[in-house]
Scaffold this motif. Structure first.
Motif, PDB file in Angstrom:
ATOM      1  N   ILE A 223      68.210 -45.285   9.641  1.00  0.00           N
ATOM      2  CA  ILE A 223      68.461 -44.373  10.746  1.00  0.00           C
ATOM      3  C   ILE A 223      68.621 -42.984  10.143  1.00  0.00           C
ATOM      4  N   VAL A 224      67.705 -42.080  10.478  1.00  0.00           N
ATOM      5  CA  VAL A 224      67.691 -40.758   9.867  1.00  0.00           C
ATOM      6  C   VAL A 224      67.678 -39.695  10.956  1.00  0.00           C
ATOM      7  N   MET A 225      67.922 -38.459  10.546  1.00  0.00           N
ATOM      8  CA  MET A 225      68.043 -37.381  11.531  1.00  0.00           C
ATOM      9  C   MET A 225      67.579 -36.062  10.915  1.00  0.00           C
ATOM     10  N   GLY A 226      66.836 -35.280  11.700  1.00  0.00           N
ATOM     11  CA  GLY A 226      66.374 -33.977  11.253  1.00  0.00           C
ATOM     12  C   GLY A 226      67.438 -32.904  11.402  1.00  0.00           C
ATOM     13  N   HIS A 227      67.036 -31.644  11.196  1.00  0.00           N
ATOM     14  CA  HIS A 227      68.007 -30.557  11.119  1.00  0.00           C
ATOM     15  C   HIS A 227      67.381 -29.260  11.638  1.00  0.00           C
ATOM     16  N   HIS A 228      67.982 -28.712  12.701  1.00  0.00           N
ATOM     17  CA  HIS A 228      67.545 -27.418  13.228  1.00  0.00           C
ATOM     18  C   HIS A 228      68.731 -26.675  13.829  1.00  0.00           C
ATOM     19  N   TYR A 229      68.556 -25.356  13.950  1.00  0.00           N
ATOM     20  CA  TYR A 229      69.513 -24.495  14.639  1.00  0.00           C
ATOM     21  C   TYR A 229      68.788 -23.776  15.781  1.00  0.00           C
ATOM     22  N   ILE A 230      69.591 -23.167  16.677  1.00  0.00           N
ATOM     23  CA  ILE A 230      69.089 -22.333  17.779  1.00  0.00           C
ATOM     24  C   ILE A 230      67.754 -22.850  18.320  1.00  0.00           C
ATOM     25  N   TYR A 231      67.829 -23.986  19.012  1.00  0.00           N
ATOM     26  CA  TYR A 231      66.629 -24.713  19.391  1.00  0.00           C
ATOM     27  C   TYR A 231      66.240 -24.506  20.860  1.00  0.00           C
ATOM     28  N   GLY A 232      66.662 -23.398  21.435  1.00  0.00           N
ATOM     29  CA  GLY A 232      66.205 -23.046  22.773  1.00  0.00           C
ATOM     30  C   GLY A 232      66.761 -23.961  23.844  1.00  0.00           C
ATOM     31  N   ASN A 233      65.892 -24.474  24.708  1.00  0.00           N
ATOM     32  CA  ASN A 233      66.339 -25.304  25.829  1.00  0.00           C
ATOM     33  C   ASN A 233      66.457 -26.782  25.470  1.00  0.00           C
ATOM     34  N   LEU A 234      66.445 -27.057  24.174  1.00  0.00           N
ATOM     35  CA  LEU A 234      66.643 -28.414  23.679  1.00  0.00           C
ATOM     36  C   LEU A 234      67.887 -28.430  22.794  1.00  0.00           C
ATOM     37  N   ARG A 235      68.598 -29.551  22.824  1.00  0.00           N
ATOM     38  CA  ARG A 235      69.813 -29.674  22.012  1.00  0.00           C
ATOM     39  C   ARG A 235      69.531 -30.567  20.821  1.00  0.00           C
ATOM     40  N   TRP A 236      69.752 -30.020  19.634  1.00  0.00           N
ATOM     41  CA  TRP A 236      69.582 -30.770  18.398  1.00  0.00           C
ATOM     42  C   TRP A 236      70.945 -30.825  17.717  1.00  0.00           C
ATOM     43  N   LEU A 237      71.612 -31.947  17.773  1.00  0.00           N
ATOM     44  CA  LEU A 237      72.916 -32.071  17.126  1.00  0.00           C
ATOM     45  C   LEU A 237      72.783 -31.905  15.618  1.00  0.00           C
ATOM     46  N   GLN A 238      73.816 -31.353  15.007  1.00  0.00           N
ATOM     47  CA  GLN A 238      73.773 -31.134  13.568  1.00  0.00           C
ATOM     48  C   GLN A 238      73.914 -32.469  12.828  1.00  0.00           C
ATOM     49  N   PRO A 239      73.076 -32.696  11.806  1.00  0.00           N
ATOM     50  CA  PRO A 239      72.959 -34.044  11.247  1.00  0.00           C
ATOM     51  C   PRO A 239      74.172 -34.555  10.480  1.00  0.00           C
ATOM     52  N   ILE A 240      74.836 -33.720   9.697  1.00  0.00           N
ATOM     53  CA  ILE A 240      75.891 -34.257   8.835  1.00  0.00           C
ATOM     54  C   ILE A 240      77.072 -34.781   9.652  1.00  0.00           C
ATOM     55  N   PRO A 241      77.627 -34.016  10.602  1.00  0.00           N
ATOM     56  CA  PRO A 241      78.702 -34.604  11.408  1.00  0.00           C
ATOM     57  C   PRO A 241      78.232 -35.748  12.302  1.00  0.00           C
ATOM     58  N   THR A 242      77.001 -35.658  12.817  1.00  0.00           N
ATOM     59  CA  THR A 242      76.489 -36.732  13.671  1.00  0.00           C
ATOM     60  C   THR A 242      76.335 -38.024  12.878  1.00  0.00           C
ATOM     61  N   LEU A 243      75.776 -37.925  11.683  1.00  0.00           N
ATOM     62  CA  LEU A 243      75.608 -39.120  10.852  1.00  0.00           C
ATOM     63  C   LEU A 243      76.949 -39.687  10.405  1.00  0.00           C
ATOM     64  N   ALA A 244      77.947 -38.817  10.228  1.00  0.00           N
ATOM     65  CA  ALA A 244      79.284 -39.315   9.892  1.00  0.00           C
ATOM     66  C   ALA A 244      79.829 -40.167  11.037  1.00  0.00           C
ATOM     67  N   ARG A 245      79.569 -39.750  12.282  1.00  0.00           N
ATOM     68  CA  ARG A 245      80.006 -40.553  13.433  1.00  0.00           C
ATOM     69  C   ARG A 245      79.228 -41.867  13.501  1.00  0.00           C
ATOM     70  N   ILE A 246      77.935 -41.797  13.270  1.00  0.00           N
ATOM     71  CA  ILE A 246      77.103 -42.994  13.327  1.00  0.00           C
ATOM     72  C   ILE A 246      77.453 -43.975  12.220  1.00  0.00           C
ATOM     73  N   ALA A 247      77.942 -43.457  11.099  1.00  0.00           N
ATOM     74  CA  ALA A 247      78.316 -44.334   9.984  1.00  0.00           C
ATOM     75  C   ALA A 247      79.305 -45.409  10.423  1.00  0.00           C
ATOM     76  N   ALA A 248      80.137 -45.083  11.404  1.00  0.00           N
ATOM     77  CA  ALA A 248      81.120 -46.061  11.893  1.00  0.00           C
ATOM     78  C   ALA A 248      80.450 -47.216  12.624  1.00  0.00           C
ATOM     79  N   GLU A 249      79.184 -47.044  13.026  1.00  0.00           N
ATOM     80  CA  GLU A 249      78.462 -48.075  13.775  1.00  0.00           C
ATOM     81  C   GLU A 249      77.507 -48.884  12.900  1.00  0.00           C
ATOM     82  N   LEU A 250      77.430 -48.573  11.609  1.00  0.00           N
ATOM     83  CA  LEU A 250      76.399 -49.168  10.760  1.00  0.00           C
ATOM     84  C   LEU A 250      76.635 -50.648  10.499  1.00  0.00           C
ATOM     85  N   ASP A 251      75.563 -51.420  10.607  1.00  0.00           N
ATOM     86  CA  ASP A 251      75.581 -52.804  10.155  1.00  0.00           C
ATOM     87  C   ASP A 251      75.388 -52.840   8.639  1.00  0.00           C
ATOM     88  N   PRO A 252      75.806 -53.916   7.981  1.00  0.00           N
ATOM     89  CA  PRO A 252      75.601 -54.013   6.530  1.00  0.00           C
ATOM     90  C   PRO A 252      74.121 -53.893   6.169  1.00  0.00           C
TER      91      PRO A 252
END
Length: 358
Positions: free
Chosen positions: A38-67
């Protein structure tokens, strides 16, 4: 052969609550259906689209990871960070994932992002080169002394080491030969973009192998590939599904500053472009195309995008369920060729063209 999923952007009209809930549903469905990356890209100021920042988002997703499920950036824009900050944030993320992090790194391609940060767009490749050197030192040394063109560190004592020893694998993105050489010199794999044709891949893997040999680095057996896999009950259904999922977004990419796609071709000949850049058809057709690809080029995992901006969370889950039922079991039986069995590096070194990386 393993399957991965890249998380993407959504319309900014979607509420933050719906965005998060949909993201977590996607992660759950991906893992339930056999996705191993599960991977995620990285962008800023993306206009009318929302791109969450990858490092904090992946830290949250880490809590959901299967072995055994890997998580990663694909790719983080290295020049837009101070390398000390990036090294410590990624080392922290590796700890939070219990050593399941992959660091995808790139130089970026949108001028507006660099302008917003006051970073010279034309120096981004040199900055990335220097930053990656510092990051490796921060991850492996007790004390770092570095005097470079952009950053200077005087006997800086490090305090966060990654979980993985010596550090997480680094995938360095590139579109042309000079960038592939950089990837071979500084990274551990080259993530191949979806628009890279198979014949170009074969040649560029030779460029990569030659650069590894030149710098005395061990060969890499296989590389990750970004490529859509879209199954349908019939070939016509599959192409219709892919067009409804991705056409508008691919057009938007073509109209941005990443000039690897032709907007006219996407508009007038979408099926032709899709057939060249994606694996589309019945489940048997898709698996046949994957087997043919694996017999020609050393790719593994294959990373798809499950969620496109115009899709609902239910659409995303249904797509992942289809992959889990019809594609993943067959993929597990496919073994891609090993890059070390391909053309000798010395043979490729004399014929590889040069080019500016984007």
């Amino acid at each position: 052969m393993d399957l991965g999923v890249i998380l993407g952007d959504v319309h900014s009209t979607l509420s933050p609550r719906e965005h998060l809930d949909g993201l977590l549903r996607q992660v759950e469905a991906a893992q339930r259906n056999g996705v191993r990356y599960i991977v995620m890209g990285h962008h800023y100021i993306y206009g009318n689209l929302r791109w969450l920042q990858p490092i904090p988002t992946l830290a949250r997703i880490a809590a959901e990871l299967d072995p055994g499920v890997k998580i990663g950036t694909m790719v983080v824009q290295v020049p837009l960070f101070h390398p000390v900050a990036l090294a410590e944030e990624l080392a922290t993320l590796d700890i939070l994932t219990r050593g399941n992090l992959i660091v995808g790194a790139g130089a970026g391609y949108r001028r507006e992002e660099f302008a917003a940060f006051g970073v010279d767009f034309d120096r981004r490749f040199a900055m990335m080169d220097e930053a990656l050197q510092i990051i490796r030192l921060m991850w492996t040394q007790d004390e770092v002394d570095f005097h470079g063109r952009f950053w200077r560190l005087d006997r800086v004592k490090t305090h966060i080491r990654p979980w993985q020893d010596p550090h997480p694998p680094i995938w360095i993105g590139a579109l042309k030969d000079s960038g592939v050489r950089r990837s071979a010199r500084l990274g551990d794999a080259w993530p191949v973009t979806p628009e890279t044709r198979t014949d170009d891949m074969h040649r560029m893997f030779g460029v990569y192998a030659a650069a590894r040999h030149k710098h005395g680095r061990p060969p890499v057996a296989r590389h990750p590939l970004r490529r859509e896999i879209v199954p349908g009950a019939t070939t016509e259904d599959a192409f219709r599904r892919f067009e409804s999922m991705a056409r508008e977004r691919l057009l938007a990419y073509a109209q941005r500053e990443l000039d690897t796609r032709d907007a006219t071709a996407l508009t007038e000949r979408f099926r032709q472009v899709a057939a060249a850049e994606a694996i589309v058809g019945t489940p048997d057709d898709c698996l046949g195309q994957l087997r043919a690809l694996a017999a020609q080029v050393p790719v593994d995992p294959v990373i798809v995008r499950a969620q496109w901006p115009d899709m609902t969370a239910d659409d995303v889950v249904a797509y992942l369920d289809d992959l889990g039922r019809d594609i993943v079991p067959g993929m597990r039986e496919i073994v891609s060729i090993d890059a070390r069995t391909m053309v000798a590096p010395s043979a490729m070194a004399s014929t590889s063209p040069t080019g500016e990386v984007r």
